[in-house]
Design a protein around this motif. Structure first.
Motif, short mmCIF file in Angstrom:
data_model
loop_
_atom_site.label_atom_id
_atom_site.label_comp_id
_atom_site.label_asym_id
_atom_site.label_seq_id
_atom_site.Cartn_x
_atom_site.Cartn_y
_atom_site.Cartn_z
N LYS A 117 37.67 34.56 46.65
CA LYS A 117 36.69 35.34 45.80
C LYS A 117 37.33 36.90 45.50
N GLU A 118 38.20 37.44 46.28
CA GLU A 118 38.66 38.77 46.11
C GLU A 118 39.72 38.43 44.75
N TYR A 119 40.58 37.40 44.99
CA TYR A 119 41.64 37.15 43.89
C TYR A 119 40.94 37.08 42.30
N ALA B 7 40.13 32.27 54.08
CA ALA B 7 40.68 31.35 52.74
C ALA B 7 39.41 31.76 51.57
N ASP B 8 38.27 31.53 52.08
CA ASP B 8 37.17 31.77 50.97
C ASP B 8 37.07 33.17 50.52
N LEU C 193 46.94 41.23 29.88
CA LEU C 193 45.96 40.18 29.53
C LEU C 193 46.78 38.88 29.39
N LEU C 194 47.89 38.81 29.27
CA LEU C 194 48.57 37.61 29.07
C LEU C 194 48.45 36.96 30.53
N LEU C 195 48.90 37.73 31.61
CA LEU C 195 48.87 37.31 32.98
C LEU C 195 47.59 36.85 33.36
N ALA C 196 46.46 37.45 32.94
CA ALA C 196 45.20 37.19 33.57
C ALA C 196 44.71 35.73 32.97
N LYS C 197 45.12 35.58 31.68
CA LYS C 197 44.67 34.36 30.93
C LYS C 197 45.64 33.29 31.55
N LEU C 198 47.03 33.49 31.84
CA LEU C 198 47.76 32.44 32.60
C LEU C 198 47.12 32.06 33.96
N ASP C 199 46.76 33.07 34.65
CA ASP C 199 46.01 32.53 36.02
C ASP C 199 44.77 31.83 35.69
N ASN C 200 44.32 32.17 34.65
CA ASN C 200 42.85 31.54 34.40
C ASN C 200 43.13 30.25 33.51
N ASN C 201 44.36 29.75 33.28
CA ASN C 201 44.65 28.41 32.82
C ASN C 201 44.18 28.32 31.28
N SER D 53 45.03 31.19 44.28
CA SER D 53 44.75 30.95 42.57
C SER D 53 44.04 29.76 42.38
N SER D 54 43.89 28.81 43.21
CA SER D 54 43.23 27.69 42.84
C SER D 54 41.65 27.57 42.77
N ASP D 55 41.10 27.00 42.17
CA ASP D 55 39.51 26.93 41.99
C ASP D 55 39.04 26.32 43.13
#
Length: 215
Positions: free
Chosen positions: A57-59, A52-53, A118-126, A26-28
């Motif tokens: 990308k898949e995540y 790892a790369d 949508l909430l989970l996606a936004k949380l992962d996206n900070n 999940s890290s950028d």
């Protein structure tokens, strides 16, 4: 001499191992591994770097798909909800009325699921980094006011003991948390029962007389 030579050979391996232990898809930030003069370690480093790369990308693609899909679902769900509301105002026989009620219930469940995705996606996206000073007691009282009709409709009494509490948090996420806690407490409480809500410094408790859950 042998000890230092051996340590120098194994140093990249242990460095990469430590990096992998702290790696998150999940890290950028891409993972940065250390190369080695040993052929086997060099091949291992390359394989791990590629893995790892690719995982990142898949995540990222999955996260973006979830967010886009959730956004796309909002409009058709809203249209269906609107049409069902209009249909419920038309005079129909009992059988059709039952179908409409069931359909509205299904749409409501889909809307809640979509909101959670949508909430989970936004949380992962900070997407909720902003934090501010919040009076938790005021928010809790506001949520209870919004649920008054639901409580009354089910004959549920709320025993409330709220002290003034200030926290440093994101306002939207705090509202979602309180809404979910209270809604679940009501949902899993039998009619004509009592739920207990207390708030004090360092402690928020919402409880009901329902059976204990098995974890």
């Amino acid at each position: 001499m042998y000890y230092f030579f051996n340590k120098r050979i194994w140093s990249p391996f242990f460095y990469n191992l430590d990096k992998l232990k702290n790696f998150s898809v999940s890290s950028d930030e891409p993972i940065s591994l250390q190369s080695s003069t040993v052929v086997e370690f060099k091949e291992l480093q390359k394989s791990l770097q590629d893995l790892a790369d690719r995982s990142q990308k898949e995540y990222k693609a999955l996260r973006e798909f979830t967010e886009n899909a959730s956004h796309e679902m909002q409009t058709p769900l809203g249209i269906i909800q609107s049409k069902l509301d209009r249909m419920s105002q038309v005079e129909v026989n009992e059988e059709i009325a039952g179908y409409i009620v069931q359909a509205k219930s299904g749409v409501e469940r889909l809307k809640k699921l979509n909101k959670s995705l949508l909430l989970l996606a936004k949380l992962d996206n900070n997407a909720y980094p902003d934090k501010t000073e919040i009076f938790l007691d005021a928010l809790l009282k506001k949520q209870l006011e919004l649920l008054e009709e639901l409580l009354a409709g089910n004959g549920i009494t709320a025993m409330v003991n709220i002290e003034q509490v200030k926290v440093h948090a994101n306002l939207f996420l705090t509202e979602v948390m309180l809404s979910n806690l209270l809604s679940n407490a009501i949902r899993y409480t039998a009619p004509a029962s009592t739920i207990f809500i207390s708030l004090s410094a360092g402690r928020l408790q919402v409880s009901n007389p329902g059976p204990r859950l098995d974890f």
